[in-house]
Design a protein around this motif. Structure first.
Motif, PDB file in Angstrom:
ATOM      1  N   ARG A   1      -8.390  -0.038  10.654  1.00  0.00           N
ATOM      2  CA  ARG A   1      -8.158  -0.383   9.243  1.00  0.00           C
ATOM      3  C   ARG A   1      -9.303  -1.209   8.677  1.00  0.00           C
ATOM      4  O   ARG A   1      -9.717  -1.010   7.540  1.00  0.00           O
ATOM      5  CB  ARG A   1      -6.832  -1.117   9.088  1.00  0.00           C
ATOM      6  CG  ARG A   1      -5.653  -0.210   9.252  1.00  0.00           C
ATOM      7  CD  ARG A   1      -4.355  -0.956   9.065  1.00  0.00           C
ATOM      8  NE  ARG A   1      -3.233  -0.045   9.213  1.00  0.00           N
ATOM      9  CZ  ARG A   1      -1.982  -0.434   9.273  1.00  0.00           C
ATOM     10  NH1 ARG A   1      -1.676  -1.722   9.180  1.00  0.00           N
ATOM     11  NH2 ARG A   1      -1.013   0.442   9.414  1.00  0.00           N
TER      12      ARG A   1
ATOM     13  N   TYR B   1     -12.385   0.914   7.883  1.00  0.00           N
ATOM     14  CA  TYR B   1     -12.254   1.671   6.638  1.00  0.00           C
ATOM     15  C   TYR B   1     -12.081   0.767   5.422  1.00  0.00           C
ATOM     16  O   TYR B   1     -12.527   1.114   4.325  1.00  0.00           O
ATOM     17  CB  TYR B   1     -11.065   2.631   6.724  1.00  0.00           C
ATOM     18  CG  TYR B   1     -11.357   3.856   7.545  1.00  0.00           C
ATOM     19  CD1 TYR B   1     -11.934   4.976   6.972  1.00  0.00           C
ATOM     20  CD2 TYR B   1     -11.067   3.884   8.904  1.00  0.00           C
ATOM     21  CE1 TYR B   1     -12.214   6.110   7.726  1.00  0.00           C
ATOM     22  CE2 TYR B   1     -11.343   5.011   9.666  1.00  0.00           C
ATOM     23  CZ  TYR B   1     -11.919   6.114   9.077  1.00  0.00           C
ATOM     24  OH  TYR B   1     -12.203   7.224   9.827  1.00  0.00           O
ATOM     25  N   PHE B   2     -11.417  -0.339   5.601  1.00  0.00           N
ATOM     26  CA  PHE B   2     -11.136  -1.255   4.490  1.00  0.00           C
ATOM     27  C   PHE B   2     -11.531  -2.681   4.846  1.00  0.00           C
ATOM     28  O   PHE B   2     -10.686  -3.562   4.955  1.00  0.00           O
ATOM     29  CB  PHE B   2      -9.642  -1.254   4.143  1.00  0.00           C
ATOM     30  CG  PHE B   2      -9.047   0.095   3.945  1.00  0.00           C
ATOM     31  CD1 PHE B   2      -9.380   0.856   2.845  1.00  0.00           C
ATOM     32  CD2 PHE B   2      -8.158   0.619   4.878  1.00  0.00           C
ATOM     33  CE1 PHE B   2      -8.823   2.112   2.655  1.00  0.00           C
ATOM     34  CE2 PHE B   2      -7.598   1.870   4.705  1.00  0.00           C
ATOM     35  CZ  PHE B   2      -7.932   2.616   3.590  1.00  0.00           C
TER      36      PHE B   2
ATOM     37  N   SER C   1     -13.741  -7.410   1.260  1.00  0.00           N
ATOM     38  CA  SER C   1     -14.936  -7.276   0.413  1.00  0.00           C
ATOM     39  C   SER C   1     -15.935  -8.401   0.664  1.00  0.00           C
ATOM     40  O   SER C   1     -17.143  -8.163   0.680  1.00  0.00           O
ATOM     41  CB  SER C   1     -14.556  -7.189  -1.057  1.00  0.00           C
ATOM     42  OG  SER C   1     -13.797  -8.306  -1.445  1.00  0.00           O
TER      43      SER C   1
ATOM     44  N   HIS D   1     -17.740  -7.450   3.963  1.00  0.00           N
ATOM     45  CA  HIS D   1     -18.129  -6.051   4.130  1.00  0.00           C
ATOM     46  C   HIS D   1     -19.395  -5.909   4.977  1.00  0.00           C
ATOM     47  O   HIS D   1     -19.429  -5.161   5.956  1.00  0.00           O
ATOM     48  CB  HIS D   1     -18.314  -5.380   2.776  1.00  0.00           C
ATOM     49  CG  HIS D   1     -18.748  -3.961   2.886  1.00  0.00           C
ATOM     50  ND1 HIS D   1     -20.074  -3.587   3.000  1.00  0.00           N
ATOM     51  CD2 HIS D   1     -18.026  -2.818   2.947  1.00  0.00           C
ATOM     52  CE1 HIS D   1     -20.148  -2.283   3.108  1.00  0.00           C
ATOM     53  NE2 HIS D   1     -18.930  -1.778   3.070  1.00  0.00           N
TER      54      HIS D   1
ATOM     55  N   TYR E   1      -4.637   7.137   6.462  1.00  0.00           N
ATOM     56  CA  TYR E   1      -4.192   7.437   5.105  1.00  0.00           C
ATOM     57  C   TYR E   1      -2.879   8.213   5.068  1.00  0.00           C
ATOM     58  O   TYR E   1      -2.117   8.103   4.123  1.00  0.00           O
ATOM     59  CB  TYR E   1      -5.255   8.258   4.356  1.00  0.00           C
ATOM     60  CG  TYR E   1      -6.469   7.473   3.963  1.00  0.00           C
ATOM     61  CD1 TYR E   1      -6.420   6.494   2.979  1.00  0.00           C
ATOM     62  CD2 TYR E   1      -7.699   7.727   4.571  1.00  0.00           C
ATOM     63  CE1 TYR E   1      -7.545   5.780   2.607  1.00  0.00           C
ATOM     64  CE2 TYR E   1      -8.834   7.024   4.209  1.00  0.00           C
ATOM     65  CZ  TYR E   1      -8.749   6.056   3.230  1.00  0.00           C
ATOM     66  OH  TYR E   1      -9.870   5.352   2.870  1.00  0.00           O
TER      67      TYR E   1
END
Length: 193
Positions: free
Chosen positions: A103, A106-107, A110, A113, A169
């Protein structure tokens, strides 16, 4: 006795289930059974805690996945790679550490990052390189198109990326459907007839 590993374990679970933003230091401290300021005896910030947890998870998974791939090194190539894919799907469903890693790949948060990607890119490059070495073993290389190990390794990582994205997803059934559809195509593309 240090509580650092306990803090990391609890944080891993909360980061995996609630994401970076949802897992507060207060909740982590409460779950550990300490006060929030005690976390700062081991970690400079929430970001530092997250990156420590991420690094630890990457180290463990690198070791576990490479070991698993090597255990099947004597199997036919397509069987070993398929079982590795199934293992990753199983781990995603049942293992908090794997779920957290995937996870966050992919995410990523922020604010972190670049830090996350600076860890993830070398991880996948090492995985691709390890897979290439496995594919270059004489028994496997003889079945590949000439010079095909680098392309077969890169293609596998790309296929795996799509399957795992579907697991994240969508769900396991959809990921399995994609794996079933593309696996024979992948094998025909890398193996001599």
């Amino acid at each position: 006795m240090t509580r650092k590993p306990v803090i990391e374990d609890i944080a891993l679970g909360l980061f995996a289930s609630e994401g970076f933003e949802g897992a507060s230091l207060g909740r982590i401290a409460e779950a550990v059974g300490i006060r929030k300021p005690s976390i700062y005896a081991h970690f400079r910030s929430k970001e530092d805690l997250f990156l420590c947890v991420f690094d630890r998870a990457l180290r463990r998974k690198r070791r576990d996945w490479f070991r698993y791939a090597l255990q099947g090194a004597e199997l036919p190539l397509e069987q070993n790679l398929h079982r590795l894919t199934e293992r990753l799907l199983d781990d995603y469903e049942s293992d908090t550490e794997t779920r957290f890693l995937l996870r966050m790949c992919y995410f990523p948060p922020s604010s972190l990052h670049d830090d996350v990607m600076n860890r993830v890119v070398p991880f996948f490059e090492q995985a691709e390189q390890g897979l290439k070495q496995l594919l270059e073993r004489p028994a496997h290389a003889a079945r590949l198109h000439p010079g095909g190990a680098p392309d077969a390794a890169l293609a596998y990582v790309t296929v795996l990326d799509g399957i795992m994205a579907e697991a994240i997803y969508g769900d396991r059934a959809r990921a399995e459907r994609r794996l079933k559809a593309m696996w024979p195509i992948y094998c025909r593309g890398i193996l001599k007839t």
